[in-house]
Design a protein around this motif. Sequence first.
Motif, PDB file in Angstrom:
ATOM      1  N   TYR A 190      -0.827   6.780   6.680  1.00  0.00           N
ATOM      2  CA  TYR A 190      -2.158   7.385   6.741  1.00  0.00           C
ATOM      3  C   TYR A 190      -2.107   8.744   7.444  1.00  0.00           C
ATOM      4  O   TYR A 190      -2.788   9.694   7.038  1.00  0.00           O
ATOM      5  N   ALA A 191      -1.313   8.837   8.497  1.00  0.00           N
ATOM      6  CA  ALA A 191      -1.194  10.110   9.223  1.00  0.00           C
ATOM      7  C   ALA A 191      -0.611  11.190   8.324  1.00  0.00           C
ATOM      8  O   ALA A 191      -1.037  12.349   8.370  1.00  0.00           O
ATOM      9  N   ASP A 192       0.351  10.811   7.481  1.00  0.00           N
ATOM     10  CA  ASP A 192       0.925  11.777   6.543  1.00  0.00           C
ATOM     11  C   ASP A 192      -0.121  12.273   5.558  1.00  0.00           C
ATOM     12  O   ASP A 192      -0.129  13.449   5.181  1.00  0.00           O
ATOM     13  N   LEU A 193      -1.009  11.375   5.128  1.00  0.00           N
ATOM     14  CA  LEU A 193      -2.064  11.774   4.196  1.00  0.00           C
ATOM     15  C   LEU A 193      -3.042  12.736   4.857  1.00  0.00           C
ATOM     16  O   LEU A 193      -3.595  13.617   4.200  1.00  0.00           O
ATOM     17  N   ALA A 194      -3.270  12.545   6.145  1.00  0.00           N
ATOM     18  CA  ALA A 194      -4.229  13.389   6.857  1.00  0.00           C
ATOM     19  C   ALA A 194      -3.703  14.801   7.077  1.00  0.00           C
ATOM     20  O   ALA A 194      -4.485  15.732   7.281  1.00  0.00           O
ATOM     21  N   GLN A 195      -2.379  14.966   7.015  1.00  0.00           N
ATOM     22  CA  GLN A 195      -1.787  16.283   7.220  1.00  0.00           C
ATOM     23  C   GLN A 195      -0.755  16.561   6.128  1.00  0.00           C
ATOM     24  O   GLN A 195       0.446  16.647   6.394  1.00  0.00           O
TER      25      GLN A 195
ATOM     26  N   GLU B 295     -17.455  10.827 -12.932  1.00  0.00           N
ATOM     27  CA  GLU B 295     -18.166  10.059 -13.953  1.00  0.00           C
ATOM     28  C   GLU B 295     -17.748   8.602 -13.981  1.00  0.00           C
ATOM     29  O   GLU B 295     -18.495   7.753 -14.468  1.00  0.00           O
ATOM     30  N   LEU B 296     -16.544   8.307 -13.465  1.00  0.00           N
ATOM     31  CA  LEU B 296     -16.002   6.957 -13.543  1.00  0.00           C
ATOM     32  C   LEU B 296     -15.569   6.475 -12.169  1.00  0.00           C
ATOM     33  O   LEU B 296     -15.029   7.244 -11.372  1.00  0.00           O
ATOM     34  N   PHE B 297     -15.799   5.182 -11.911  1.00  0.00           N
ATOM     35  CA  PHE B 297     -15.321   4.508 -10.714  1.00  0.00           C
ATOM     36  C   PHE B 297     -14.343   3.416 -11.129  1.00  0.00           C
ATOM     37  O   PHE B 297     -14.420   2.888 -12.241  1.00  0.00           O
ATOM     38  N   MET B 298     -13.428   3.055 -10.205  1.00  0.00           N
ATOM     39  CA  MET B 298     -12.495   1.970 -10.501  1.00  0.00           C
ATOM     40  C   MET B 298     -12.260   1.119  -9.267  1.00  0.00           C
ATOM     41  O   MET B 298     -12.117   1.641  -8.158  1.00  0.00           O
ATOM     42  N   LEU B 299     -12.223  -0.206  -9.476  1.00  0.00           N
ATOM     43  CA  LEU B 299     -11.765  -1.153  -8.470  1.00  0.00           C
ATOM     44  C   LEU B 299     -10.306  -1.467  -8.786  1.00  0.00           C
ATOM     45  O   LEU B 299      -9.970  -1.795  -9.926  1.00  0.00           O
ATOM     46  N   LEU B 300      -9.434  -1.368  -7.775  1.00  0.00           N
ATOM     47  CA  LEU B 300      -8.012  -1.622  -7.985  1.00  0.00           C
ATOM     48  C   LEU B 300      -7.467  -2.409  -6.812  1.00  0.00           C
ATOM     49  O   LEU B 300      -7.587  -1.982  -5.662  1.00  0.00           O
ATOM     50  N   ASN B 301      -6.848  -3.566  -7.093  1.00  0.00           N
ATOM     51  CA  ASN B 301      -6.210  -4.338  -6.036  1.00  0.00           C
ATOM     52  C   ASN B 301      -4.928  -3.657  -5.573  1.00  0.00           C
ATOM     53  O   ASN B 301      -4.226  -3.027  -6.370  1.00  0.00           O
ATOM     54  N   ASN B 302      -4.623  -3.832  -4.294  1.00  0.00           N
ATOM     55  CA  ASN B 302      -3.398  -3.217  -3.777  1.00  0.00           C
ATOM     56  C   ASN B 302      -2.133  -3.905  -4.290  1.00  0.00           C
ATOM     57  O   ASN B 302      -1.031  -3.387  -4.121  1.00  0.00           O
ATOM     58  N   ASP B 303      -2.272  -5.072  -4.928  1.00  0.00           N
ATOM     59  CA  ASP B 303      -1.102  -5.785  -5.453  1.00  0.00           C
ATOM     60  C   ASP B 303      -0.927  -5.602  -6.966  1.00  0.00           C
ATOM     61  O   ASP B 303      -0.188  -6.356  -7.604  1.00  0.00           O
ATOM     62  N   VAL B 304      -1.597  -4.608  -7.541  1.00  0.00           N
ATOM     63  CA  VAL B 304      -1.344  -4.214  -8.931  1.00  0.00           C
ATOM     64  C   VAL B 304      -0.301  -3.100  -8.905  1.00  0.00           C
ATOM     65  O   VAL B 304      -0.498  -2.068  -8.258  1.00  0.00           O
TER      66      VAL B 304
ATOM     67  N   ILE C 186       0.811  -1.216   0.000  1.00  0.00           N
ATOM     68  CA  ILE C 186       0.000   0.000   0.000  1.00  0.00           C
ATOM     69  C   ILE C 186       0.848   1.272   0.000  1.00  0.00           C
ATOM     70  O   ILE C 186       0.480   2.273  -0.639  1.00  0.00           O
ATOM     71  N   ILE C 187       1.999   1.268   0.677  1.00  0.00           N
ATOM     72  CA  ILE C 187       2.812   2.485   0.707  1.00  0.00           C
ATOM     73  C   ILE C 187       3.384   2.807  -0.678  1.00  0.00           C
ATOM     74  O   ILE C 187       3.281   3.960  -1.137  1.00  0.00           O
ATOM     75  N   PRO C 188       3.965   1.838  -1.413  1.00  0.00           N
ATOM     76  CA  PRO C 188       4.406   2.146  -2.784  1.00  0.00           C
ATOM     77  C   PRO C 188       3.259   2.579  -3.694  1.00  0.00           C
ATOM     78  O   PRO C 188       3.439   3.441  -4.558  1.00  0.00           O
ATOM     79  N   LEU C 189       2.060   1.994  -3.504  1.00  0.00           N
ATOM     80  CA  LEU C 189       0.921   2.399  -4.335  1.00  0.00           C
ATOM     81  C   LEU C 189       0.581   3.865  -4.077  1.00  0.00           C
ATOM     82  O   LEU C 189       0.325   4.632  -5.016  1.00  0.00           O
ATOM     83  N   ILE C 190       0.563   4.268  -2.797  1.00  0.00           N
ATOM     84  CA  ILE C 190       0.303   5.671  -2.464  1.00  0.00           C
ATOM     85  C   ILE C 190       1.349   6.576  -3.109  1.00  0.00           C
ATOM     86  O   ILE C 190       1.029   7.621  -3.694  1.00  0.00           O
ATOM     87  N   GLU C 191       2.613   6.159  -3.029  1.00  0.00           N
ATOM     88  CA  GLU C 191       3.691   6.978  -3.600  1.00  0.00           C
ATOM     89  C   GLU C 191       3.558   7.103  -5.109  1.00  0.00           C
ATOM     90  O   GLU C 191       3.738   8.196  -5.674  1.00  0.00           O
ATOM     91  N   ARG C 192       3.216   6.001  -5.779  1.00  0.00           N
ATOM     92  CA  ARG C 192       3.129   6.041  -7.250  1.00  0.00           C
ATOM     93  C   ARG C 192       1.941   6.858  -7.733  1.00  0.00           C
ATOM     94  O   ARG C 192       1.963   7.394  -8.844  1.00  0.00           O
ATOM     95  N   LEU C 193       0.891   6.937  -6.911  1.00  0.00           N
ATOM     96  CA  LEU C 193      -0.293   7.696  -7.317  1.00  0.00           C
ATOM     97  C   LEU C 193      -0.384   9.048  -6.625  1.00  0.00           C
ATOM     98  O   LEU C 193      -1.392   9.737  -6.722  1.00  0.00           O
ATOM     99  N   SER C 194       0.678   9.447  -5.933  1.00  0.00           N
ATOM    100  CA  SER C 194       0.652  10.722  -5.225  1.00  0.00           C
ATOM    101  C   SER C 194       0.522  11.915  -6.164  1.00  0.00           C
ATOM    102  O   SER C 194       0.019  12.971  -5.776  1.00  0.00           O
ATOM    103  N   GLY C 195       0.954  11.762  -7.410  1.00  0.00           N
ATOM    104  CA  GLY C 195       0.838  12.849  -8.375  1.00  0.00           C
ATOM    105  C   GLY C 195      -0.327  12.706  -9.326  1.00  0.00           C
ATOM    106  O   GLY C 195      -0.456  13.482 -10.289  1.00  0.00           O
TER     107      GLY C 195
ATOM    108  N   LEU D 221      -9.359   6.318  -2.984  1.00  0.00           N
ATOM    109  CA  LEU D 221     -10.045   6.030  -1.728  1.00  0.00           C
ATOM    110  C   LEU D 221      -9.545   4.686  -1.212  1.00  0.00           C
ATOM    111  O   LEU D 221      -9.791   3.648  -1.827  1.00  0.00           O
ATOM    112  N   ILE D 222      -8.834   4.714  -0.113  1.00  0.00           N
ATOM    113  CA  ILE D 222      -8.255   3.505   0.463  1.00  0.00           C
ATOM    114  C   ILE D 222      -9.202   2.971   1.527  1.00  0.00           C
ATOM    115  O   ILE D 222      -9.450   3.630   2.548  1.00  0.00           O
ATOM    116  N   GLY D 223      -9.743   1.786   1.291  1.00  0.00           N
ATOM    117  CA  GLY D 223     -10.631   1.153   2.253  1.00  0.00           C
ATOM    118  C   GLY D 223      -9.829   0.238   3.158  1.00  0.00           C
ATOM    119  O   GLY D 223      -9.397  -0.834   2.732  1.00  0.00           O
TER     120      GLY D 223
END
Length: 308
Positions: free
Chosen positions: A93-98, A132-141, A54-63, A78-80
């Motif tokens: 998660y704390a970094d994302l909140a601030q 307009e669009l929704f996406m399901l994405l696994n955390n291991d993609v 999850i941390i690399p996924l957040i980093e890759r999609l941070s931009g 949206l991370i469930g």
Amino acid sequence: PARLLDRYAGTDNLERAQVVAESAAAPAGGRRRAGEVAPGLSVSVLTLDRPDLIIPLIERLSGAAAAFAEHGLGFELLIGDTGSTDPAVLAAYADLAQPAAGGVGGIRVVRDLDYHFSRCNNAVLAAAAEHELFMLLNNDVILPGPEALLGMVRCFDDPTLGVIGLALDFPDGSVQHRRVEFIEGGNHHLMPYHAGAGETSIHAVGTEAPAIAVTGAALMIRAELWRSLGGLDEEYASECQDIDLCLAVRRLGRRVASYDAGPIVHLENATRPRGDVSASDRRLWLRRWQGFLESDLVWVPERLAAAR
């Protein structure tokens, strides 16, 4: 009865008709009217601990929010979270909140979910902005960045498209997923499988190909279709809900396709035991869809062309 008519006092018939028309057009709960949804994408990712995913996924999609904004599109990840306790994950998660000024945008965490693939994704996307669009994405993609998502979004310029999945590879470069096909005949008649899995992967970057169904590991759908179908069917305990969704979309007359964004790795079953299947889910799916699927397979355009 007189009180019920007070609101019409001093109005003529035309004014009363306009009031009725405006009331009918205004959605409940203050939601946007049809046609006023925000262009863009809301992505749902479920996770439990696994900081290596999850941390690399957040980093890759941070931009991603900035990249989408360059095209006039909104974006949110949206991370469930279904009960993470790993300190590294909680710190992320704390970094994302601030976020710092100019830092990560468009990423939110939905906490305290009890894991159930359909129910959790439904809950997460219910909290989404009205893109307009929704996406399901696994955390291991392993997405290199937002470019693949933008490519998928562009495919929806075709109004006939309802769902598009992402072409995925195993880490060794062989095919993990291109499309879902179905066994025809024998003891496993109509059971789904990943066509071409394990074969050498050959890419045609930026192209789409027709499919009957695609995996929910990386599946994008029009939000209006998602809502009209009620999202993923929560009667499925662990599998087949993605195929169920695709067939429901086909039954409404919309296309399903697969998009090739180049070599994108899926660490299949990184968070689920390999070979773990649900016989009850497969029986439920087959009971619901056998008749439709047998009819649908007959009318797949590529099969008709081959039969001529």
